[in-house]
Write a protein that holds these residues in place. Structure first.
Motif, short mmCIF file in Angstrom:
data_model
loop_
_atom_site.label_atom_id
_atom_site.label_comp_id
_atom_site.label_asym_id
_atom_site.label_seq_id
_atom_site.Cartn_x
_atom_site.Cartn_y
_atom_site.Cartn_z
N HIS A 15 34.47 -27.55 -0.89
CA HIS A 15 33.15 -26.65 -1.33
C HIS A 15 32.40 -27.46 -2.41
O HIS A 15 33.03 -28.11 -3.24
CB HIS A 15 33.57 -25.55 -2.16
N GLU A 16 31.07 -27.32 -2.54
CA GLU A 16 30.43 -28.01 -3.49
C GLU A 16 30.85 -27.57 -4.69
O GLU A 16 30.96 -28.28 -5.84
CB GLU A 16 28.91 -27.74 -3.15
N ILE A 17 30.92 -26.40 -4.99
CA ILE A 17 31.17 -25.57 -6.35
C ILE A 17 32.24 -24.74 -5.97
O ILE A 17 32.24 -24.04 -5.15
CB ILE A 17 29.82 -24.82 -6.80
N VAL A 18 33.23 -24.96 -7.07
CA VAL A 18 34.38 -24.00 -7.02
C VAL A 18 33.97 -23.03 -8.51
O VAL A 18 33.88 -23.90 -9.46
CB VAL A 18 35.68 -24.30 -7.11
N ILE A 19 34.21 -21.81 -8.62
CA ILE A 19 33.87 -20.99 -9.74
C ILE A 19 35.34 -20.32 -9.87
O ILE A 19 35.94 -19.47 -9.07
CB ILE A 19 32.78 -19.87 -9.68
N VAL A 20 35.95 -20.52 -11.04
CA VAL A 20 37.26 -19.79 -11.26
C VAL A 20 37.08 -18.51 -12.08
O VAL A 20 36.54 -18.67 -13.16
CB VAL A 20 37.89 -20.65 -12.23
N GLY A 21 37.04 -17.34 -11.45
CA GLY A 21 36.89 -16.24 -11.85
C GLY A 21 35.81 -15.34 -11.40
O GLY A 21 34.52 -15.81 -10.85
N ALA A 22 36.08 -13.92 -10.89
CA ALA A 22 35.09 -13.44 -10.11
C ALA A 22 34.84 -12.02 -10.92
O ALA A 22 34.51 -10.98 -10.47
CB ALA A 22 35.68 -12.86 -8.72
N GLY A 23 34.84 -12.28 -12.28
CA GLY A 23 34.19 -11.17 -13.31
C GLY A 23 32.68 -11.39 -13.38
O GLY A 23 32.04 -12.07 -12.52
N PHE A 24 32.04 -10.74 -14.23
CA PHE A 24 30.70 -10.72 -14.29
C PHE A 24 30.37 -12.27 -14.86
O PHE A 24 29.12 -12.56 -14.24
CB PHE A 24 30.11 -9.92 -15.46
N SER A 25 31.22 -13.01 -15.47
CA SER A 25 30.81 -14.53 -15.52
C SER A 25 30.70 -15.09 -14.26
O SER A 25 29.56 -15.93 -13.69
CB SER A 25 31.58 -15.15 -16.36
N GLY A 26 31.42 -14.93 -13.33
CA GLY A 26 31.47 -15.84 -11.89
C GLY A 26 30.58 -15.07 -11.24
O GLY A 26 29.78 -16.04 -10.63
N ILE A 27 30.45 -14.00 -11.18
CA ILE A 27 29.14 -13.36 -10.23
C ILE A 27 27.86 -13.75 -10.78
O ILE A 27 27.16 -14.02 -9.87
CB ILE A 27 29.62 -11.73 -10.44
N GLY A 28 27.54 -13.76 -11.82
CA GLY A 28 26.33 -14.02 -12.48
C GLY A 28 25.86 -15.35 -12.15
O GLY A 28 24.95 -15.88 -11.74
N THR A 29 26.76 -16.25 -12.42
CA THR A 29 26.68 -17.63 -12.12
C THR A 29 26.28 -17.84 -10.55
O THR A 29 25.66 -18.66 -10.23
CB THR A 29 27.77 -18.51 -12.82
N ALA A 30 27.29 -17.17 -9.90
CA ALA A 30 27.21 -17.50 -8.58
C ALA A 30 25.73 -17.15 -8.00
O ALA A 30 24.99 -17.84 -7.02
CB ALA A 30 28.12 -16.72 -7.60
#
Ligand code: NAP
Length: 502
Positions: A15-30
């Motif tokens: 994947h080009e980008i991996v985001i660790v965390g699917a709380g609001f930080s991860g969701i908003g950044t995604a």
């Protein structure tokens, strides 16, 4: 869209980008990344669903304590909150709805814990070892949140209690506190919400307090059908409510905390807070124990309309003698008193600036430098809380010196804007690495630390607050800034503050 369309297969990550965390930080950044055309991203989270804090924290009484008009994304404002301060369940639903609305579900991998992340210089890729397999990525974003790792108290016998015990962020709904002798350790913002909620039904509730918390009244009211309809239907109403709420939040934390020396009349606030305690607690001795000796703001205050008055109940006791040990049957205090319990609740907070909390996994650069060791030896440093010199292609949504204390959603949107700006530039240049320069980081740190003497944290009484705002070195890794200033810099920093390479 990929940044490196023609790279050879060895250089193509999962994947080009991996985001660790699917709380609001991860969701908003995604969402910010997807809007900017970065579609190839994966969010991983060790929870079974999205929402982070609001997924894990389901204890009785859980609710926001920043007004809901502010505690939501600016681009997904709701008019359906049941109260001015929404209950936790509504935040969890909000997270799930946003995931649906923005089609994030296919980009999320749950029940996946990250163990390690290492950067390979040859490929300029991150290899992320997780409980469900290895993933490679060009860019790694840590969106783990600061309050995700439950902290168990360092009390002798912690594992010896034989009846029901639970940390507040892992509430066991099979356990009933009704009719039981319940003990709760801690009087932070979480305990402030749990205690009034369970007290009436318990046979007896003992609250073990080490440091009292400033508890202020909460302008919490049901919005009702009419209020919600008004918010939805009247043009500009939601925006007006948000503006008023943002101004309230800004005045009560970022301005008050970071520019404390400049604000006249801060003593009057403490006088008002003391008078509020007097109005709520009838027994003078209990009142004295519930009154903090440190300045308002040294430690996160709490907001609740019935926490203090709960101590007037005949079945609630405030115990301030230190705990000596947890025993198989309850708690023994240092005066030799045994407190027999049926249920023990640990409202003892989270690892915030502990070495194993940010990040929660080992993260190393190509030369083997470990981020946690780096911050341990150099003390926390960052650029706007988002990037750290020496750690290419790595970003933090909630890094040190990034959060100014306003609504968490503002921080997420600012950090996401910053990250998107860097990745946009990398894409424009066909760059495969981006790293903040030491010069830019040093200048940022200097500008933030220069404001230290203005902050409430420089008040000597803070030493007795036991506040998790302070690291073990005595640093307070907040962004000493107003929200507007932070928003501006997140979107306008010079791109030359980053070094890009192809
Ligand atoms: P906390 O503020 O860190 O409070 C932990 C409590 O446990 C403190 O009273 C602490 O005492 C006590 N404690 C810890 N170890 C102990 C020990 N060994 N012996 C005796 N007491 C011990 O944690 P929290 O209440 O979970 O709140 C954490 C943060 O979560 C809040 O500050 C807030 O940011 C967030 N939160 C937000 C909301 C919301 O917005 N709705 C609600 C709840 C929490 P000392 O103070 O003496 O260390």
């Amino acid at each position: 869209m990929s940044i490196v369309p023609d790279a050879s297969p060895a250089f193509i990550p999962h994947h080009e980008i991996v985001i660790v965390g699917a709380g609001f930080s991860g969701i908003g950044t995604a969402i910010a990344l997807i809007r900017a055309g970065f579609d190839d991203l994966l969010l991983v989270d060790d929870a079974a669903g999205p929402g982070g804090t609001w997924h894990w924290n389901t204890y009785p009484g859980v609710a926001v304590d920043i007004p809901s008009f502010s505690y939501q994304f600016s681009f997904a404002q709701r008019s359906g909150w049941s109260r001015s301060y929404a209950p936790g369940r509504e935040l969890r639903d909000y997270a799930e709805q946003i995931v649906d609305e923005y089609g994030l579900e296919p980009k999320m991998r749950f029940d996946t814990r990250v163990h390690e992340a290492s950067f390979d210089e040859a490929t300029s890729l991150w290899t992320i070892a997780t409980s469900t397999g290895e993933i490679t990525a060009r860019w790694l974003i840590h969106a783990g949140g600061p309050l995700s790792q439950p902290k168990l108290p360092d009390i002798e016998g912690i594992d010896s209690f034989t009846d029901d015990t639970m940390h507040t962020s892992r509430w066991d709904h099979e356990v009933s506190t009704a009719g039981k002798r319940v003990g709760i350790i801690g009087t932070g913002a979480t305990a402030v919400q749990v205690i009034p909620e369970i007290a009436a039904d318990t046979a007896h509730l003992t609250v073990f307090q080490r440091t009292p918390i400033w508890c202020l009244p909460k302008p919490d009211f049901p919005l009702g059908r009419v209020g919600r309809a008004g918010l939805a239907a009247i043009p500009g109403m939601r925006q007006a409510a948000r503006l008023a709420s943002q101004a309230f939040v800004e005045a009560t934390f970022p301005v008050l905390a970071h520019f404390h020396r400049w604000i006249p009349g801060t003593d009057a606030l403490e006088v008002a807070a003391r008078s509020y305690i007097r109005s709520q607690v009838s027994d003078p001795a209990t009142r004295g124990k519930l009154t903090p000796a440190y300045a308002l703001g040294c430690k996160r205050p709490s907001f609740h309309n019935s926490y203090l008055s709960t101590f007037n109940r005949p079945n609630v006791a405030l115990e301030t003698t230190s705990i000596e040990a947890i025993t198989p049957t309850g708690i023994r205090t240092t005066d030799g008193t045994e407190h027999p319990l049926d249920v023990l609740i640990l409202a003892t907070g989270f690892k915030v600036t502990d070495k194993d909390a940010l990040p929660t996994y080992r993260l190393t650069t190509a030369d083997g430098t470990d981020l946690a060791d780096h911050w341990e030896s150099e003390r926390f440093r960052s650029y706007q809380g988002v990037a750290t010199a020496g750690f290419p292609n790595f970003f933090t949504v909630f890094g040190p010196y990034g959060y100014n204390g306003a609504s968490f959603f503002t921080l997420v949107e600012n950090s996401a804007a910053h990250i998107v700006r860097v990745l946009d530039e990398a894409r424009r240049r066909d760059a495969i690495t981006a790293e903040v320069t030491t010069t830019a980081q040093d200048a940022y740190m200097e500008s933030i630390l220069a404001r230290g003497p203005l902050q409430v944290f420089s008040n000597p009484t803070c030493a007795s607050a036991n506040s998790y705002y302070f690291t073990k070195n005595g640093d307070v890794p907040f962004r000493a800034s107003t929200t507007l200033e932070a928003a501006w810099h997140s979107r306008r920093f010079p791109l030359s503050d980053y070094a890009f390479s192809n």
